[in-house]
Enzyme design. Structure first.
Site, PDB file in Angstrom:
ATOM      1  N   TRP A  20       0.821  -1.210   0.000  1.00 56.69           N
ATOM      2  CA  TRP A  20       0.000   0.000   0.000  1.00 56.69           C
ATOM      3  C   TRP A  20       0.857   1.263   0.000  1.00 56.69           C
ATOM      4  O   TRP A  20       0.336   2.368  -0.016  1.00 56.69           O
ATOM      5  CB  TRP A  20      -0.968   0.000   1.177  1.00 56.69           C
ATOM      6  CG  TRP A  20      -0.330  -0.342   2.489  1.00 56.69           C
ATOM      7  CD1 TRP A  20       0.311   0.515   3.324  1.00 56.69           C
ATOM      8  CD2 TRP A  20      -0.288  -1.623   3.112  1.00 56.69           C
ATOM      9  NE1 TRP A  20       0.772  -0.147   4.435  1.00 56.69           N
ATOM     10  CE2 TRP A  20       0.414  -1.477   4.333  1.00 56.69           C
ATOM     11  CE3 TRP A  20      -0.757  -2.897   2.760  1.00 56.69           C
ATOM     12  CZ2 TRP A  20       0.646  -2.546   5.195  1.00 56.69           C
ATOM     13  CZ3 TRP A  20      -0.516  -3.954   3.629  1.00 56.69           C
ATOM     14  CH2 TRP A  20       0.169  -3.775   4.824  1.00 56.69           C
ATOM     15  N   ARG A  21       2.191   1.085   0.045  1.00 54.59           N
ATOM     16  CA  ARG A  21       3.063   2.255  -0.063  1.00 54.59           C
ATOM     17  C   ARG A  21       3.500   2.511  -1.498  1.00 54.59           C
ATOM     18  O   ARG A  21       4.276   3.432  -1.759  1.00 54.59           O
ATOM     19  CB  ARG A  21       4.292   2.078   0.836  1.00 54.59           C
ATOM     20  CG  ARG A  21       3.926   2.170   2.304  1.00 54.59           C
ATOM     21  CD  ARG A  21       5.130   2.108   3.214  1.00 54.59           C
ATOM     22  NE  ARG A  21       4.715   2.342   4.593  1.00 54.59           N
ATOM     23  CZ  ARG A  21       5.364   1.899   5.663  1.00 54.59           C
ATOM     24  NH1 ARG A  21       6.488   1.206   5.492  1.00 54.59           N
ATOM     25  NH2 ARG A  21       4.930   2.158   6.865  1.00 54.59           N
ATOM     26  N   GLU A  33      -6.036   0.560   5.496  1.00 57.26           N
ATOM     27  CA  GLU A  33      -6.254   1.173   6.808  1.00 57.26           C
ATOM     28  C   GLU A  33      -7.333   0.451   7.608  1.00 57.26           C
ATOM     29  O   GLU A  33      -7.216   0.285   8.820  1.00 57.26           O
ATOM     30  CB  GLU A  33      -6.601   2.657   6.653  1.00 57.26           C
ATOM     31  CG  GLU A  33      -5.465   3.523   6.127  1.00 57.26           C
ATOM     32  CD  GLU A  33      -4.226   3.486   7.009  1.00 57.26           C
ATOM     33  OE1 GLU A  33      -4.326   3.081   8.181  1.00 57.26           O
ATOM     34  OE2 GLU A  33      -3.149   3.857   6.517  1.00 57.26           O
ATOM     35  N   GLY A  77     -10.552 -11.259  12.166  1.00 54.93           N
ATOM     36  CA  GLY A  77     -11.185 -10.748  13.385  1.00 54.93           C
ATOM     37  C   GLY A  77     -11.910  -9.425  13.206  1.00 54.93           C
ATOM     38  O   GLY A  77     -11.846  -8.802  12.141  1.00 54.93           O
ATOM     39  N   TYR A 116      -8.889   8.248  13.244  1.00 54.67           N
ATOM     40  CA  TYR A 116      -7.600   7.780  12.753  1.00 54.67           C
ATOM     41  C   TYR A 116      -7.632   7.521  11.243  1.00 54.67           C
ATOM     42  O   TYR A 116      -6.800   8.018  10.486  1.00 54.67           O
ATOM     43  CB  TYR A 116      -7.143   6.494  13.474  1.00 54.67           C
ATOM     44  CG  TYR A 116      -6.068   5.839  12.677  1.00 54.67           C
ATOM     45  CD1 TYR A 116      -4.779   6.341  12.706  1.00 54.67           C
ATOM     46  CD2 TYR A 116      -6.364   4.806  11.768  1.00 54.67           C
ATOM     47  CE1 TYR A 116      -3.784   5.825  11.886  1.00 54.67           C
ATOM     48  CE2 TYR A 116      -5.387   4.289  10.954  1.00 54.67           C
ATOM     49  CZ  TYR A 116      -4.099   4.794  11.020  1.00 54.67           C
ATOM     50  OH  TYR A 116      -3.141   4.297  10.183  1.00 54.67           O
ATOM     51  N   ASP A 134      -2.694   6.882  16.531  1.00 58.77           N
ATOM     52  CA  ASP A 134      -2.939   5.455  16.765  1.00 58.77           C
ATOM     53  C   ASP A 134      -2.084   5.008  17.947  1.00 58.77           C
ATOM     54  O   ASP A 134      -1.492   5.840  18.642  1.00 58.77           O
ATOM     55  CB  ASP A 134      -2.621   4.648  15.500  1.00 58.77           C
ATOM     56  CG  ASP A 134      -1.126   4.509  15.285  1.00 58.77           C
ATOM     57  OD1 ASP A 134      -0.364   5.392  15.736  1.00 58.77           O
ATOM     58  OD2 ASP A 134      -0.702   3.512  14.667  1.00 58.77           O
ATOM     59  N   CYS A 195      16.849   1.812  23.255  1.00 54.29           N
ATOM     60  CA  CYS A 195      17.052   3.256  23.382  1.00 54.29           C
ATOM     61  C   CYS A 195      18.514   3.662  23.192  1.00 54.29           C
ATOM     62  O   CYS A 195      18.812   4.776  22.759  1.00 54.29           O
ATOM     63  CB  CYS A 195      16.551   3.744  24.740  1.00 54.29           C
ATOM     64  SG  CYS A 195      14.794   3.445  25.005  1.00 54.29           S
ATOM     65  N   CYS A 198      18.944   4.669  19.675  1.00 51.62           N
ATOM     66  CA  CYS A 198      17.831   5.426  19.100  1.00 51.62           C
ATOM     67  C   CYS A 198      18.279   6.828  18.690  1.00 51.62           C
ATOM     68  O   CYS A 198      19.038   7.478  19.421  1.00 51.62           O
ATOM     69  CB  CYS A 198      16.691   5.521  20.115  1.00 51.62           C
ATOM     70  SG  CYS A 198      15.284   6.498  19.531  1.00 51.62           S
TER      71      CYS A 198
END
Length: 346
Positions: A20-21, A33, A77, A116, A134, A195, A198
């Site tokens: 979808w990109r 989405e 689901g 969203y 989100d 982290c 990061c």
DNA sequence: AAACCGGGGTC
DNA sequence: GACCCAGGTTT
């Protein structure tokens, strides 16, 4: 560097190659989405591929019977997503000439499209500068800015939308929104994020104050209620079985299942007469009934633990409306029914 | 505001 | 077992 610039730079170097990109077609963006609501990319991806193959355009989806849509959705689901998806496809195809609304405000009116999803489609397909909020956004922003508002509260959504909007570059909303979600999914993960390596560890408030493990704050806990399901697997003289559609409110609406007797507690294994006596609509003579699954099968949903037993009910007569194996396999069913059929059918 | 709605992955 | 996932709708 400004937050959004570092974020987008990271995104351009680390983003996953996802189907979808490769498009800004609102039909495909919308489809992805809806599928990814409360669903991981890895789980939704194969469904996106099968849907785009089966329904290349919104007209193909609109013209399909609901049963076919639910069958393709089977296993993903939250089946109201599939029913709303189908209803919206019909609306777009028949009332909007196949064209999706082009603004956040108008997208919000579509069934199954909330804050969203409207923001995601508006920004990704049309470049409208509206922020998405989100689960990833809650986590990244709460940590980076040290916000300890309870994300399960109502006001948190407005607060984080304000915060996200203040960081969003108005000329590149599409990449910013996808970048912050991708960063949350791949780097700023819920447990034990790395982290030390990061890009934001010099500016992250949570990291500086040792609160990475405490943010975001989520106070509401989900309560789980037990339920006891007894499925009756009819085997008639032709080897056929009954199935019925769940039309009541609640889980698995419009999916199919075997005749069900729900009890308040577990039925004793010897108390088979009780099952037949209390089951409405069995107007054929029962030759034999036995428990097929003495082992405890507990099907766990988010809010319910289903204690499920399958009972075989044999009859020597031909039961009206009973289905063959291939017929019942074509129906959309809950995963637990699908698994049973796979394992026990000969 | 709170409850409800799936199934699977992760630690 | 607890928590989370590219949330939305209903009550």
């Amino acid at each position: 560097m400004v937050f959004y610039k570092s974020l987008i730079q990271w995104y351009l170097q680390n983003k996953r190659d996802l189907p979808w990109r490769k498009t800004d077609n609102p039909y495909f963006i919308w489809l992805s989405e809806i599928m990814l609501q409360q669903t991981r990319v890895a789980q939704g991806l194969p469904y996106f591929l099968s849907f785009t193959e089966a329904f290349p355009t919104v007209f193909d989806l609109a013209n399909a019977p609901e049963e076919k849509v639910l069958k393709l959705w089977q296993g993903l689901g939250y089946y109201s997503r599939a029913r709303n998806l189908h209803a919206t496809a019909k609306h777009v195809a028949y009332n909007l000439d196949g064209k999706f609304p082009t603004t956040y405000k108008e997208l919000l009116k579509l069934k199954g499209v909330g804050d969203y999803t409207a923001a995601a489609i508006a920004s990704i397909s049309y470049g409208e500068p509206v922020p998405v909020v989100d689960g990833n956004v809650y986590r990244v922003l709460s940590r980076y800015f040290g916000v300890d508002t309870d994300i399960s509260s109502t006001q948190a959504k407005a607060e984080f939308r304000e915060l996200a909007g203040s960081q969003l570059p108005k000329d590149n909303a599409a990449e910013f929104n996808q970048a912050i979600m991708e960063f949350g999914a791949l780097k700023c993960v819920p447990k034990s994020p790395d982290c030390a390596n990061c890009i934001f560890n010099a500016n992250c408030v949570a990291y500086a104050t040792g609160r990475v493990g405490e943010l975001p704050v989520k106070l509401k806990k989900t309560k789980v209620t037990p339920r006891y399901f007894n499925y009756l697997i009819v085997k008639d003289a032709d080897g056929n079985s009954l199935m019925q559609k769940r039309t009541a409110k609640g889980i698995w609406h419009n999916l199919y299942e075997f005749p069900l007797l729900e009890t308040l507690t577990e039925v004793p294994e010897k108390d088979t007469a009780h099952l037949i006596d209390t089951f409405p609509g069995f107007d054929f003579p029962v030759a034999d009934i036995k428990l097929l699954t003495p082992e405890k099968v507990i099907h766990k949903l988010s809010h319910q633990h289903l204690h499920i037993r399958f009972w075989e009910v044999k009859t020597n007569s031909v039961v009206k409306n009973a289905l063959s194996h291939s017929e019942l396999r074509a129906l959309p069913v809950p995963v637990v029914i699908h698994n049973f059929i796979d394992k026990h059918w000969v």
